[in-house]
Design a protein around this motif. Structure first.
Motif, PDB file in Angstrom:
ATOM      1  N   TYR A   1       0.979  -1.184  -0.131  1.00 37.69           N
ATOM      2  CA  TYR A   1       0.105   0.101   0.062  1.00 37.69           C
ATOM      3  C   TYR A   1       0.915   1.317  -0.020  1.00 37.69           C
ATOM      4  CZ  TYR A   1      -3.824   2.980   1.511  1.00 37.69           C
ATOM      5  OH  TYR A   1      -5.139   3.626   1.496  1.00 37.69           O
ATOM      6  N   ALA A   2       1.932   1.290   0.849  1.00 36.59           N
ATOM      7  CA  ALA A   2       2.726   2.377   0.890  1.00 36.59           C
ATOM      8  C   ALA A   2       3.414   2.622  -0.249  1.00 36.59           C
ATOM      9  CB  ALA A   2       3.929   2.223   1.981  1.00 36.59           C
ATOM     10  N   PHE A   3       3.962   1.636  -0.938  1.00 36.22           N
ATOM     11  CA  PHE A   3       4.752   1.509  -2.270  1.00 36.22           C
ATOM     12  C   PHE A   3       3.706   2.110  -3.295  1.00 36.22           C
ATOM     13  CE2 PHE A   3       5.805  -0.358  -6.395  1.00 36.22           C
ATOM     14  CZ  PHE A   3       7.334   0.299  -6.490  1.00 36.22           C
ATOM     15  N   VAL A   4       2.536   1.820  -3.450  1.00 34.14           N
ATOM     16  CA  VAL A   4       1.641   2.106  -4.407  1.00 34.14           C
ATOM     17  C   VAL A   4       1.518   3.569  -4.309  1.00 34.14           C
ATOM     18  CG1 VAL A   4      -0.728   2.003  -5.554  1.00 34.14           C
ATOM     19  CG2 VAL A   4       0.685  -0.230  -4.813  1.00 34.14           C
ATOM     20  N   ILE A   5       1.144   4.089  -3.016  1.00 33.34           N
ATOM     21  CA  ILE A   5       0.751   5.593  -2.847  1.00 33.34           C
ATOM     22  C   ILE A   5       2.015   6.558  -2.729  1.00 33.34           C
ATOM     23  CG2 ILE A   5      -1.464   4.886  -1.806  1.00 33.34           C
ATOM     24  CD1 ILE A   5       0.186   5.752   0.783  1.00 33.34           C
ATOM     25  N   GLN A   6       3.093   6.187  -3.020  1.00 29.22           N
ATOM     26  CA  GLN A   6       4.370   6.958  -3.048  1.00 29.22           C
ATOM     27  C   GLN A   6       4.692   7.175  -4.671  1.00 29.22           C
ATOM     28  OE1 GLN A   6       7.343   6.859   0.130  1.00 29.22           O
ATOM     29  NE2 GLN A   6       6.619   4.853   0.043  1.00 29.22           N
ATOM     30  N   ARG A   7       3.678   6.976  -5.487  1.00 31.04           N
ATOM     31  CA  ARG A   7       4.186   7.050  -6.881  1.00 31.04           C
ATOM     32  C   ARG A   7       3.459   8.041  -7.772  1.00 31.04           C
ATOM     33  NH1 ARG A   7       7.446   2.823  -8.235  1.00 31.04           N
ATOM     34  NH2 ARG A   7       6.984   3.073 -10.409  1.00 31.04           N
ATOM     35  N   PRO A   8       3.213   9.273  -7.359  1.00 32.02           N
ATOM     36  CA  PRO A   8       2.689  10.256  -8.392  1.00 32.02           C
ATOM     37  C   PRO A   8       3.705  10.558  -9.390  1.00 32.02           C
ATOM     38  CG  PRO A   8       3.079  11.240  -6.289  1.00 32.02           C
ATOM     39  CD  PRO A   8       3.631   9.858  -6.084  1.00 32.02           C
ATOM     40  N   ALA A   9       3.367  11.221 -10.447  1.00 28.97           N
ATOM     41  CA  ALA A   9       4.188  11.851 -11.431  1.00 28.97           C
ATOM     42  C   ALA A   9       5.005  12.728 -10.665  1.00 28.97           C
ATOM     43  CB  ALA A   9       3.468  12.538 -12.651  1.00 28.97           C
ATOM     44  N   THR A  10       6.385  13.056 -11.052  1.00 23.39           N
ATOM     45  CA  THR A  10       7.117  14.123 -10.586  1.00 23.39           C
ATOM     46  C   THR A  10       7.752  14.942 -11.664  1.00 23.39           C
ATOM     47  OG1 THR A  10       7.973  12.240  -8.972  1.00 23.39           O
ATOM     48  CG2 THR A  10       9.505  14.119  -9.280  1.00 23.39           C
ATOM     49  N   THR A  11       7.869  16.336 -11.097  1.00 19.57           N
ATOM     50  CA  THR A  11       8.261  17.280 -12.229  1.00 19.57           C
ATOM     51  C   THR A  11       9.128  18.277 -11.138  1.00 19.57           C
ATOM     52  OG1 THR A  11       7.829  18.772 -13.958  1.00 19.57           O
ATOM     53  CG2 THR A  11       6.434  18.899 -11.900  1.00 19.57           C
TER      54      THR A  11
ATOM     55  N   TYR B   1       2.691  17.369  16.068  1.00 21.21           N
ATOM     56  CA  TYR B   1       2.827  17.867  14.498  1.00 21.21           C
ATOM     57  C   TYR B   1       3.460  16.770  13.740  1.00 21.21           C
ATOM     58  CZ  TYR B   1       7.832  18.260  15.844  1.00 21.21           C
ATOM     59  OH  TYR B   1       9.162  17.848  16.130  1.00 21.21           O
ATOM     60  N   PHE B   2       3.439  17.008  12.384  1.00 19.00           N
ATOM     61  CA  PHE B   2       4.258  16.138  11.443  1.00 19.00           C
ATOM     62  C   PHE B   2       5.627  16.610  11.247  1.00 19.00           C
ATOM     63  CE2 PHE B   2       0.000  14.873   9.953  1.00 19.00           C
ATOM     64  CZ  PHE B   2      -0.151  13.669  10.168  1.00 19.00           C
ATOM     65  N   PRO B   3       6.658  15.781  11.302  1.00 22.02           N
ATOM     66  CA  PRO B   3       8.140  16.060  11.108  1.00 22.02           C
ATOM     67  C   PRO B   3       8.436  16.059   9.829  1.00 22.02           C
ATOM     68  CG  PRO B   3       8.223  13.995  12.191  1.00 22.02           C
ATOM     69  CD  PRO B   3       6.693  14.448  11.865  1.00 22.02           C
ATOM     70  N   ASP B   4       7.830  15.393   9.035  1.00 24.14           N
ATOM     71  CA  ASP B   4       7.923  15.094   7.736  1.00 24.14           C
ATOM     72  C   ASP B   4       6.851  15.200   6.794  1.00 24.14           C
ATOM     73  OD1 ASP B   4       7.317  12.686   8.263  1.00 24.14           O
ATOM     74  OD2 ASP B   4       9.191  11.729   8.263  1.00 24.14           O
ATOM     75  N   ILE B   5       6.864  14.773   5.620  1.00 19.24           N
ATOM     76  CA  ILE B   5       5.798  14.562   4.818  1.00 19.24           C
ATOM     77  C   ILE B   5       5.087  13.055   4.652  1.00 19.24           C
ATOM     78  CG2 ILE B   5       4.432  14.991   2.614  1.00 19.24           C
ATOM     79  CD1 ILE B   5       6.309  17.176   2.202  1.00 19.24           C
ATOM     80  N   PRO B   6       4.040  12.923   5.391  1.00 24.66           N
ATOM     81  CA  PRO B   6       3.781  11.234   5.529  1.00 24.66           C
ATOM     82  C   PRO B   6       3.410  10.615   4.133  1.00 24.66           C
ATOM     83  CG  PRO B   6       2.528  12.588   6.959  1.00 24.66           C
ATOM     84  CD  PRO B   6       3.051  13.511   6.036  1.00 24.66           C
ATOM     85  N   PHE B   7       4.065   9.463   4.145  1.00 24.08           N
ATOM     86  CA  PHE B   7       3.929   8.646   2.730  1.00 24.08           C
ATOM     87  C   PHE B   7       2.578   8.241   2.388  1.00 24.08           C
ATOM     88  CE2 PHE B   7       4.164   5.338   5.984  1.00 24.08           C
ATOM     89  CZ  PHE B   7       3.365   4.501   5.608  1.00 24.08           C
ATOM     90  N   TYR B   8       1.797   8.380   3.482  1.00 25.05           N
ATOM     91  CA  TYR B   8       0.444   7.889   3.093  1.00 25.05           C
ATOM     92  C   TYR B   8      -0.619   9.311   3.065  1.00 25.05           C
ATOM     93  CZ  TYR B   8       0.516   8.993   8.222  1.00 25.05           C
ATOM     94  OH  TYR B   8       0.948   9.481   9.340  1.00 25.05           O
ATOM     95  N   MET B   9      -0.110  10.335   3.142  1.00 27.04           N
ATOM     96  CA  MET B   9      -1.028  11.643   2.981  1.00 27.04           C
ATOM     97  C   MET B   9      -1.876  11.580   1.796  1.00 27.04           C
ATOM     98  SD  MET B   9      -1.738  14.390   4.407  1.00 27.04           S
ATOM     99  CE  MET B   9      -0.478  14.736   5.548  1.00 27.04           C
ATOM    100  N   LEU B  10      -1.366  11.143   0.622  1.00 21.98           N
ATOM    101  CA  LEU B  10      -2.255  11.418  -0.426  1.00 21.98           C
ATOM    102  C   LEU B  10      -3.483  10.618  -0.352  1.00 21.98           C
ATOM    103  CD1 LEU B  10       0.294  11.193  -3.629  1.00 21.98           C
ATOM    104  CD2 LEU B  10      -1.281  13.222  -2.770  1.00 21.98           C
ATOM    105  N   THR B  11      -3.419   9.387   0.527  1.00 19.70           N
ATOM    106  CA  THR B  11      -4.583   8.601   0.656  1.00 19.70           C
ATOM    107  C   THR B  11      -5.614   9.269   1.232  1.00 19.70           C
ATOM    108  OG1 THR B  11      -3.925   7.287   2.481  1.00 19.70           O
ATOM    109  CG2 THR B  11      -3.312   6.495   0.477  1.00 19.70           C
ATOM    110  N   LEU B  12      -5.349  10.246   2.280  1.00 19.88           N
ATOM    111  CA  LEU B  12      -6.166  10.888   3.237  1.00 19.88           C
ATOM    112  C   LEU B  12      -6.984  12.088   2.345  1.00 19.88           C
ATOM    113  CD1 LEU B  12      -3.937  11.099   6.234  1.00 19.88           C
ATOM    114  CD2 LEU B  12      -5.644   9.216   5.513  1.00 19.88           C
ATOM    115  N   LEU B  13      -6.514  12.458   1.062  1.00 18.04           N
ATOM    116  CA  LEU B  13      -6.983  13.478   0.452  1.00 18.04           C
ATOM    117  C   LEU B  13      -8.189  13.198  -0.348  1.00 18.04           C
ATOM    118  CD1 LEU B  13      -3.603  15.488  -0.560  1.00 18.04           C
ATOM    119  CD2 LEU B  13      -5.065  15.679   1.711  1.00 18.04           C
ATOM    120  N   GLY B  14      -9.564  13.776   0.381  1.00 19.56           N
ATOM    121  CA  GLY B  14     -10.612  13.700  -0.613  1.00 19.56           C
ATOM    122  C   GLY B  14     -11.284  15.072  -0.523  1.00 19.56           C
ATOM    123  N   GLY B  15     -12.714  15.021  -0.440  1.00 25.66           N
ATOM    124  CA  GLY B  15     -13.308  16.233  -0.273  1.00 25.66           C
ATOM    125  C   GLY B  15     -13.220  17.106  -1.120  1.00 25.66           C
ATOM    126  N   ILE B  16     -12.589  18.261  -0.883  1.00 28.95           N
ATOM    127  CA  ILE B  16     -12.536  19.513  -1.759  1.00 28.95           C
ATOM    128  C   ILE B  16     -11.459  19.256  -2.650  1.00 28.95           C
ATOM    129  CG2 ILE B  16     -10.813  20.962  -0.366  1.00 28.95           C
ATOM    130  CD1 ILE B  16     -12.261  23.350  -1.133  1.00 28.95           C
TER     131      ILE B  16
END
Length: 391
Positions: free
Chosen positions: A27-37, A112-127
């Motif tokens: 799950y962690a591997f899959v969600i860490q793979r957005p395109a990068t620029t 507080y979050f000391p870094d950007i959590p690897f799972y953060m993208l899975t939490l982003l819905g709503g707006i």
């Protein structure tokens, strides 16, 4: 129990544990793979997250990489969204960052979050789920600014702290540099948005309110809306924390002094600093358990979180809302007790990026409709006025 049965039992438990860990790893591997620029908006499909590496002086509080996420839509409208994720206000709070293991154990998660959590993208819905036809911002573009510095996106200080055991660690309140670099990238890639929603939740609600005038000054021709979700924390400590602990040079940078009602001071200032016609919006869960928890901690309250404490926070928040409503002509609020836990007497925390963005309802009006009406229909109004008239 026989030796063979014990072996089989332990083997079964081990297999279940390994499967669970393997699932989490995949799950962690899959969600860490957005395109990068890095320098231009990537040629990616609409509604796909795109990781933008900024470099330069951007850093998370623990020294790890800071970056932003963007999502292309199919319109000329943009959301610039400031992430939430707790706060650090002194050495003691900085020594207890949010850790995944604490979340899994159900213990005190940290501050507080000391870094950007690897799972953060899975939490982003709503707006931010702009591919959802039910979203009033369907088709919009998104620039999402993660939050990993504990300073409401405004700090500019590196300090060495001591933990309770005497060990030392470096805390980087680097929010200002991270936001400024993020905005530099946005300015270089987003020329003339039609509508612009500058938004944030929790700690990000503070950040979006602080930075909104700066962003609006760059996009003078855009139709501007500023929205803070679940961002009330009152403390007499704030002026000292903002200026000394975070070294934000706040008055110099943003044009007004921080106050005990920190979000209130930002909205009052934005009422005069933002362009004419800007619509200012806030939403709150009226017995927000997370905000009550943090306000108690910041103000060194160690007693029980009983109904008296819960209602005291709620009353302070509602007084702030009433004051803003009376003072700012283009200010509108959404107050709700949606999801009230009768046993605990509290409500949940934040709506903007959660499923409750579509579900929360008060006085027959859903939150999603309230925000959509304000931005898309040019019909802003307030909801939950009964909460300003007493319990």
């Amino acid at each position: 129990m026989s030796k063979m049965r014990k072996i089989m039992l332990y083997t079964g438990v081990g297999i279940v544990s390994l499967v669970g860990l393997a699932t989490l790893a995949v799950y962690a591997f899959v969600i860490q793979r957005p395109a990068t620029t890095t320098h231009v908006i990537a040629e990616v499909k609409p509604y796909q997250w795109n990781k933008v590496r900024l470099g330069g002086n951007t850093l998370s509080s623990d020294g790890s990489e800071y970056f932003i996420w963007t999502k292309n839509g199919e319109s000329n409208n943009w959301i610039i969204f400031f992430s939430g994720g707790g706060v650090s206000w002194d050495a003691k709070s900085a020594a207890h960052p949010i850790k995944l293991m604490n979340l899994l154990k159900g213990t005190d998660t940290g501050n507080y979050f000391p870094d950007i959590p690897f799972y953060m993208l899975t939490l982003l819905g709503g707006i931010t789920d702009t591919g959802n036809p039910d979203n009033p911002f369907h088709g919009w573009n998104v620039a999402y600014l993660p939050y990993s510095t504990g300073d409401f996106h405004v700090g500019n200080r590196t300090v060495e702290y001591a933990r309770e055991d005497g060990s030392r660690f470096t805390m980087r309140y680097n929010g200002r540099n991270n936001v400024q670099s993020s905005l530099d990238w946005i300015y270089a890639n987003v020329e003339k948005p039609g509508k612009l929603l500058i938004a944030g939740e929790s700690a990000g609600g503070f950040g979006s309110a602080f930075w909104a005038p700066t962003i609006a000054a760059h996009y003078k021709d855009a139709e501007i809306y500023q929205y803070s979700d679940s961002s009330y924390l009152r403390s007499d400590k704030w002026p000292g924390v903002v200026e000394q602990e975070w070294d934000a040079a706040f008055a110099q940078k943003f044009g007004y002094a921080p106050e005990a009602d920190l979000i209130g001071s930002a909205f009052r200032a934005n009422g005069r600093l933002m362009p004419a016609g800007t619509v200012l919006l806030q939403s709150y869960s009226v017995y927000d358990e997370i905000l009550i928890h943090f306000q108690n901690n910041i103000n060194d309250y160690t007693g029980p979180r009983d109904q008296k404490v819960i209602h005291a926070w709620s009353e302070e928040m509602r007084q702030s809302i009433a004051s803003l409503s009376d003072a700012i002509p283009n200010y509108y609020y959404y107050l709700t007790d949606y999801g009230l836990d009768a046993a605990k007497g509290t409500t949940g925390h934040t709506f903007a990026t959660r499923g409750t963005f579509y579900q929360a309802e008060q006085d027959g009006v859903k939150l999603v409709k309230w925000l959509g009406d304000a931005v898309n229909q040019h019909r802003p109004y307030s909801v939950g006025s009964s909460f300003l008239k007493g319990e």
